[in-house]
Scaffold this motif. Sequence first.
Motif, mmCIF file in Angstrom:
data_model
loop_
_atom_site.group_PDB
_atom_site.id
_atom_site.type_symbol
_atom_site.label_atom_id
_atom_site.label_comp_id
_atom_site.label_asym_id
_atom_site.label_seq_id
_atom_site.Cartn_x
_atom_site.Cartn_y
_atom_site.Cartn_z
ATOM 1 N N ALA A 1 -4.662 -13.921 7.133
ATOM 2 C CA ALA A 1 -4.125 -13.046 6.091
ATOM 3 C C ALA A 1 -2.794 -12.450 6.528
ATOM 4 N N ASP A 2 -2.693 -12.075 7.801
ATOM 5 C CA ASP A 2 -1.443 -11.518 8.318
ATOM 6 C C ASP A 2 -0.329 -12.561 8.284
ATOM 7 N N LEU A 3 -0.616 -13.792 8.688
ATOM 8 C CA LEU A 3 0.393 -14.857 8.648
ATOM 9 C C LEU A 3 0.854 -15.139 7.218
ATOM 10 N N ILE A 4 -0.100 -15.206 6.296
ATOM 11 C CA ILE A 4 0.228 -15.452 4.888
ATOM 12 C C ILE A 4 1.095 -14.325 4.354
ATOM 13 N N THR A 5 0.703 -13.092 4.638
ATOM 14 C CA THR A 5 1.437 -11.929 4.142
ATOM 15 C C THR A 5 2.853 -11.900 4.706
ATOM 16 N N ARG A 6 2.999 -12.144 6.010
ATOM 17 C CA ARG A 6 4.339 -12.133 6.605
ATOM 18 C C ARG A 6 5.223 -13.221 6.003
ATOM 19 N N ARG B 1 -13.098 -12.709 -6.623
ATOM 20 C CA ARG B 1 -12.073 -13.350 -5.789
ATOM 21 C C ARG B 1 -12.491 -14.787 -5.479
ATOM 22 N N VAL B 2 -11.535 -15.699 -5.544
ATOM 23 C CA VAL B 2 -11.844 -17.113 -5.337
ATOM 24 C C VAL B 2 -11.720 -17.544 -3.885
ATOM 25 N N ALA B 3 -11.200 -16.684 -3.023
ATOM 26 C CA ALA B 3 -11.052 -17.012 -1.604
ATOM 27 C C ALA B 3 -10.960 -15.727 -0.800
ATOM 28 N N SER B 4 -11.209 -15.859 0.487
ATOM 29 C CA SER B 4 -10.966 -14.751 1.415
ATOM 30 C C SER B 4 -10.350 -15.357 2.674
ATOM 31 N N PHE B 5 -9.706 -14.519 3.468
ATOM 32 C CA PHE B 5 -8.982 -14.990 4.636
ATOM 33 C C PHE B 5 -9.369 -14.177 5.862
ATOM 34 N N HIS B 6 -9.478 -14.855 6.995
ATOM 35 C CA HIS B 6 -9.645 -14.163 8.264
ATOM 36 C C HIS B 6 -8.424 -13.244 8.434
ATOM 37 N N PRO B 7 -8.592 -12.065 9.033
ATOM 38 C CA PRO B 7 -7.464 -11.129 9.167
ATOM 39 C C PRO B 7 -6.216 -11.741 9.815
ATOM 40 N N ASN C 1 0.836 -1.203 0.000
ATOM 41 C CA ASN C 1 0.000 0.000 0.000
ATOM 42 C C ASN C 1 0.872 1.256 0.000
ATOM 43 N N ALA C 2 0.249 2.395 -0.256
ATOM 44 C CA ALA C 2 0.957 3.671 -0.263
ATOM 45 C C ALA C 2 1.631 3.957 1.076
ATOM 46 N N ASP C 3 1.043 3.457 2.163
ATOM 47 C CA ASP C 3 1.628 3.683 3.492
ATOM 48 C C ASP C 3 2.730 2.677 3.828
ATOM 49 N N GLY C 4 3.054 1.783 2.891
ATOM 50 C CA GLY C 4 4.113 0.812 3.096
ATOM 51 C C GLY C 4 3.661 -0.519 3.666
ATOM 52 N N ALA C 5 2.373 -0.643 3.983
ATOM 53 C CA ALA C 5 1.848 -1.897 4.533
ATOM 54 C C ALA C 5 1.665 -2.927 3.417
ATOM 55 N N TRP C 6 2.009 -4.177 3.714
ATOM 56 C CA TRP C 6 1.847 -5.272 2.765
ATOM 57 C C TRP C 6 0.452 -5.865 2.893
ATOM 58 N N ARG C 7 -0.039 -6.409 1.774
ATOM 59 C CA ARG C 7 -1.361 -7.044 1.785
ATOM 60 C C ARG C 7 -1.378 -8.176 0.765
ATOM 61 N N THR C 8 -2.088 -9.242 1.104
ATOM 62 C CA THR C 8 -2.240 -10.391 0.210
ATOM 63 C C THR C 8 -3.672 -10.461 -0.299
#
Length: 80
Positions: free
Chosen positions: A61-66, A52-58, A36-43
């Motif tokens: 999502a954080d574990l996947i992104t990290r 979208r074919v899937a969604s993730f609990h926050p 993101n523009a603020d430097g935060a990562w997102r999956t």
Amino acid sequence: MKILNIRRPKAPGAEARFDIALTDQIRLFGLSLTKNADGAWRTYAPRNSGVRVASFHPALADLITRAAVAALEGEAHDRD
């Protein structure tokens, strides 16, 4: 959780695309890692016909992104 592979796309829009094994029984392919523009990562899950074919609990999502960011930066691909 294990990042199976990660690659930088040739087209703009994502910092990376990656595949992940959430467990020995569940694998997801073509996830998108963005910054993101603020430097935060997102999956984001891939899309099929614009949906979208899937969604993730926050928390997941954080574990996947990290895990994906670590893999992109050359760190270990395994995450518990």
